[in-house]
Design an enzyme around this catalytic site. Structure first.
Site, PDB file in Angstrom:
ATOM      1  N   ARG A 122       0.978  -1.151   0.048  1.00 36.87           N
ATOM      2  CA  ARG A 122       0.105   0.039  -0.117  1.00 36.87           C
ATOM      3  C   ARG A 122       0.851   1.408  -0.028  1.00 36.87           C
ATOM      4  NH1 ARG A 122      -4.934   1.953  -1.550  1.00 36.87           N
ATOM      5  NH2 ARG A 122      -6.136   2.900   0.106  1.00 36.87           N
ATOM      6  N   THR A 408      -9.522   0.149 -10.088  1.00 37.14           N
ATOM      7  CA  THR A 408      -8.598  -0.999  -9.387  1.00 37.14           C
ATOM      8  C   THR A 408      -8.581  -2.138 -10.392  1.00 37.14           C
ATOM      9  OG1 THR A 408      -9.128  -0.037  -7.300  1.00 37.14           O
ATOM     10  CG2 THR A 408      -8.293  -2.213  -7.379  1.00 37.14           C
ATOM     11  N   GLU A 428      -6.133   3.998  -7.744  1.00 39.46           N
ATOM     12  CA  GLU A 428      -7.355   4.807  -7.189  1.00 39.46           C
ATOM     13  C   GLU A 428      -8.107   5.097  -8.308  1.00 39.46           C
ATOM     14  OE1 GLU A 428      -9.731   6.217  -4.112  1.00 39.46           O
ATOM     15  OE2 GLU A 428      -8.670   4.525  -4.537  1.00 39.46           O
ATOM     16  N   ASP A 448      -7.805   8.299  -0.005  1.00 42.04           N
ATOM     17  CA  ASP A 448      -8.551   7.034   0.458  1.00 42.04           C
ATOM     18  C   ASP A 448      -8.646   7.499   2.109  1.00 42.04           C
ATOM     19  OD1 ASP A 448      -9.448   5.590  -1.543  1.00 42.04           O
ATOM     20  OD2 ASP A 448      -7.994   4.027  -1.094  1.00 42.04           O
ATOM     21  N   SER A 473      -8.106   0.987   2.884  1.00 42.68           N
ATOM     22  CA  SER A 473      -8.405   0.579   1.582  1.00 42.68           C
ATOM     23  C   SER A 473      -9.639  -0.279   1.866  1.00 42.68           C
ATOM     24  CB  SER A 473      -7.409  -0.422   0.977  1.00 42.68           C
ATOM     25  OG  SER A 473      -7.844  -1.122  -0.321  1.00 42.68           O
ATOM     26  N   THR A 474     -10.275  -0.799   0.621  1.00 37.99           N
ATOM     27  CA  THR A 474     -11.424  -1.917   0.796  1.00 37.99           C
ATOM     28  C   THR A 474     -11.031  -3.094   0.077  1.00 37.99           C
ATOM     29  OG1 THR A 474     -13.131   0.078   0.876  1.00 37.99           O
ATOM     30  CG2 THR A 474     -13.727  -2.186   0.758  1.00 37.99           C
ATOM     31  N   GLY A 494     -13.563  -1.916  -7.528  1.00 38.73           N
ATOM     32  CA  GLY A 494     -14.765  -1.448  -7.152  1.00 38.73           C
ATOM     33  C   GLY A 494     -14.903  -0.421  -6.086  1.00 38.73           C
ATOM     34  N   GLY A 495     -13.636   0.131  -5.622  1.00 36.47           N
ATOM     35  CA  GLY A 495     -13.719   1.067  -4.559  1.00 36.47           C
ATOM     36  C   GLY A 495     -14.575   0.387  -3.237  1.00 36.47           C
TER      37      GLY A 495
END
Length: 588
Positions: A122, A408, A428, A448, A473-474, A494-495
């Site tokens: 990350r 993503t 992103e 984010d 993050s997701t 997909g955020g």
């Protein structure tokens, strides 16, 4: 070799000389949007065919990337080798979604040693970053001002993470993994329908001189579908990294150009050469939890993805989902209510665990999940769920308002030795920060972080900007185990909808016994603790009125998942790619 994808797209590639199509190699079906459709749309797609293989498999969001991964597996490479080769190609052919200017999370199962490792690549905030980074005059910066700026660029992490993982799990030489991307960058690739459409919807990209010169023609129009696009600058960068390792990216002239571009933006960032030189990828203990007969493992915080999936499924553990019609009224009701509860907790508690105590185990404990399930009514929506408070922490925390934009990519691979990797990778927003350096784009991942460092009552937000911190993050790269053996690997772009996309696919396979491709293609639905969302132009539309009668605030919208998944069972390997995007699977 087996592969399935869109017939029109394959024909175009074949005519361009990029793929040779054997009569037995491809099925007849459609899976890609045409150039006049929104490429992120969940509507207007048709089913893709499932891919089967005996020994190895790879699935990515683009045929070129999948082919690169397949080449590595065919040469005896590891699953990690395949993912690295595919990621380098995605930097070139899917620049709107991921690349070496961004970050990634990966989970790797080593069959020989029976070990599972989580790799954290990350991005991090620069050392000079302060909590009010995205505030102006006491208010959060507008969306476009925050995203398309030097302030949004985090220190990229994907190359460091992949290099770390390769030292432990690579079989082929590091340099060999870059050759497909270098070759393609020099010889050129054809602009795909999705890339073209994304360019048409990204006017800010044309405002960046370097990006405009590459992505647009002299008249300022996006290159058309089928245009041969070459990227010699990226080829040079990849060749340096191939020969010298990731240090070539994080130190020296490439690093200098990254810093100059970030600091020279009209809305400048504060990244330094020291920030790049000091970046470290991390190994973390995977986060695991049980669902029915399965063990589900994935990335821990700073990602909220696996935690959210485990919370959602942990609530559904109390529901006989297997007795419900797939994507039927009761299934959508309970799934959406469970999602509200998971997202309510996520928005308060999850952040970089090196800065914040995240009550992970408390949030997925059986007693807590049972108490959350007790809040669900079988005939009525709860509306907006309140966060729980399993550790007595809630009063000290404010709610996050990060942007989390859905652009993503996800990759999965299984090699001949039985090793498995699931990796989600991102820059992103579509085309990231729009800052183009040496043939690749820089991320905007710092958006984010919560734009507000404190809430209205002055309580600090766990996911606020801090120096050196990793934004929440997701992303949810997951490996599922059955009887202590890997059974499934999956993830999605997909955020902040990733939790719902991945959980839906898991429920479809594990509860409804759907094939992996049918599970991916199943219409998307769920709630992020706001409205109940149903995928546009699907059979779910008939559920809108019955759900509204139960108190759901329903919205029908496009739901652009991009799930890639592989199932491993006694018959071998089965893979699926999301028909909403351009992905394909290949195996042997």
């Amino acid at each position: 070799m087996l592969i399935r994808t869109n017939a029109k797209w394959l024909y175009a590639l074949a005519m361009a000389g990029l793929l040779s199509i054997g009569a037995a190699a491809y099925g007849k079906q459609a899976g890609l949007p045409d150039e006049d459709r929104n490429p992120e749309s969940g509507s207007g797609y048709t089913q893709k065919s499932e891919v089967h293989a005996k020994h190895f498999m790879v699935a990515t969001a683009n045929p070129h990337a999948t082919r690169a991964g397949y080449e590595m597996l065919r040469q005896g490479g590891s699953a990690l080798d395949a993912i690295i080769a595919a990621q380098m190609v995605l930097t070139l052919v899917e620049p709107q979604s991921s690349g070496i200017g961004g970050g990634a999370f990966a989970v790797y199962y080593d069959k020989a040693h029976k070990t599972l490792t989580a790799y954290d690549g990350r991005e991090t905030a620069p050392a000079a970053a302060m909590p009010g980074r995205f505030m102006a005059d006491g208010k959060p910066l507008p969306y476009r001002a925050a995203v398309n700026s030097g302030l949004a660029v985090g220190v990229p992490g994907v190359l460091r993470a992949l290099e770390m993982a390769h030292k432990q799990h690579g079989k082929l030489p590091w340099a060999a993994l870059f050759q497909p991307a270098i070759r393609l960058a020099e010889e050129g690739f054809r602009v795909s329908p999705r890339m073209h459409a994304m360019l048409r919807n990204s006017p800010e990209l044309a405002l960046q001189q370097a990006a405009a010169a590459y992505f647009f023609d002299p008249a300022g129009q996006p290159w058309p579908v089928g245009h041969l696009l070459k990227n010699p600058d990226l080829a040079k960068v990849l060749r340096q990294v191939a020969q010298q390792g990731a240090d070539a990216f994080y130190r020296g002239d490439i690093a200098g150009d990254i810093v100059a571009a970030v600091r020279g933006h009209p809305t400048p960032g504060d990244m330094t050469l020291a920030d790049l030189a000091n970046y470290r990828a991390l190994q973390r203990e995977p986060l695991c939890g049980n669902y029915r007969l399965y063990r589900i493992c994935g990335m821990p915080p700073p990602s909220s993805g696996t935690l959210g999936v485990l919370e959602l499924l942990g609530v559904l553990q109390h529901v006989p989902m297997e007795t419900f019609k797939p994507a039927g009224l009761r299934a959508v009701h309970y799934f959406s209510e469970a999602g509200r509860l998971a997202y309510a907790d996520r928005d308060y508690y999850v952040a970089d665990p090196d800065f914040v105590d995240v009550p992970v185990q408390a949030l997925i404990s059986p007693a807590y999940l049972a108490s959350r399930f007790a809040l669900i009514r079988p005939d009525r929506s709860m509306g907006t769920a309140a966060p729980g408070d399993p550790m007595g922490m809630l009063r000290s925390l404010g709610r996050d308002n990060a942007l989390e934009i859905p652009s993503t990519s996800h990759l999965v691979a299984v090699d001949a030795a039985g090793d498995v990797v699931s990796m989600t990778t991102s820059i992103e927003a579509a085309f990231g920060s729009k800052i183009f350096v040496r043939g690749f784009l820089l991320n905007n991942q710092l958006t984010d972080f919560s734009r507000d460092p404190v809430d209205a009552e002055g309580r600090p937000v766990a996911n606020r900007v801090q120096p050196g911190k990793r934004p929440r993050s997701t992303m949810a790269p997951i490996i599922v185990f059955r009887d202590n053996e890997p059974y499934m690997a999956l993830g999605s772009p997909g955020g902040n909808v990733i939790i719902n996309y991945v959980a839906k696919t898991l429920v479809a396979v594990l509860d409804w016994n759907m094939s992996v491709q049918d599970a991916i293609s199943l219409p998307n639905f769920g709630s992020r603790n706001k409205r109940t969302e149903l995928e546009k132009s699907t059979a779910l539309a008939v559920l809108a009125k019955p759900l509204e009668a139960m108190g759901h605030d329903v919205v029908i919208q496009e739901f652009p998942s991009g799930v890639q998944a592989i199932v491993i069972d006694r018959s071998g390997l089965s893979a699926g790619a999301d028909p909403r995007r351009e992905g394909v699977a290949m195996g042997g």
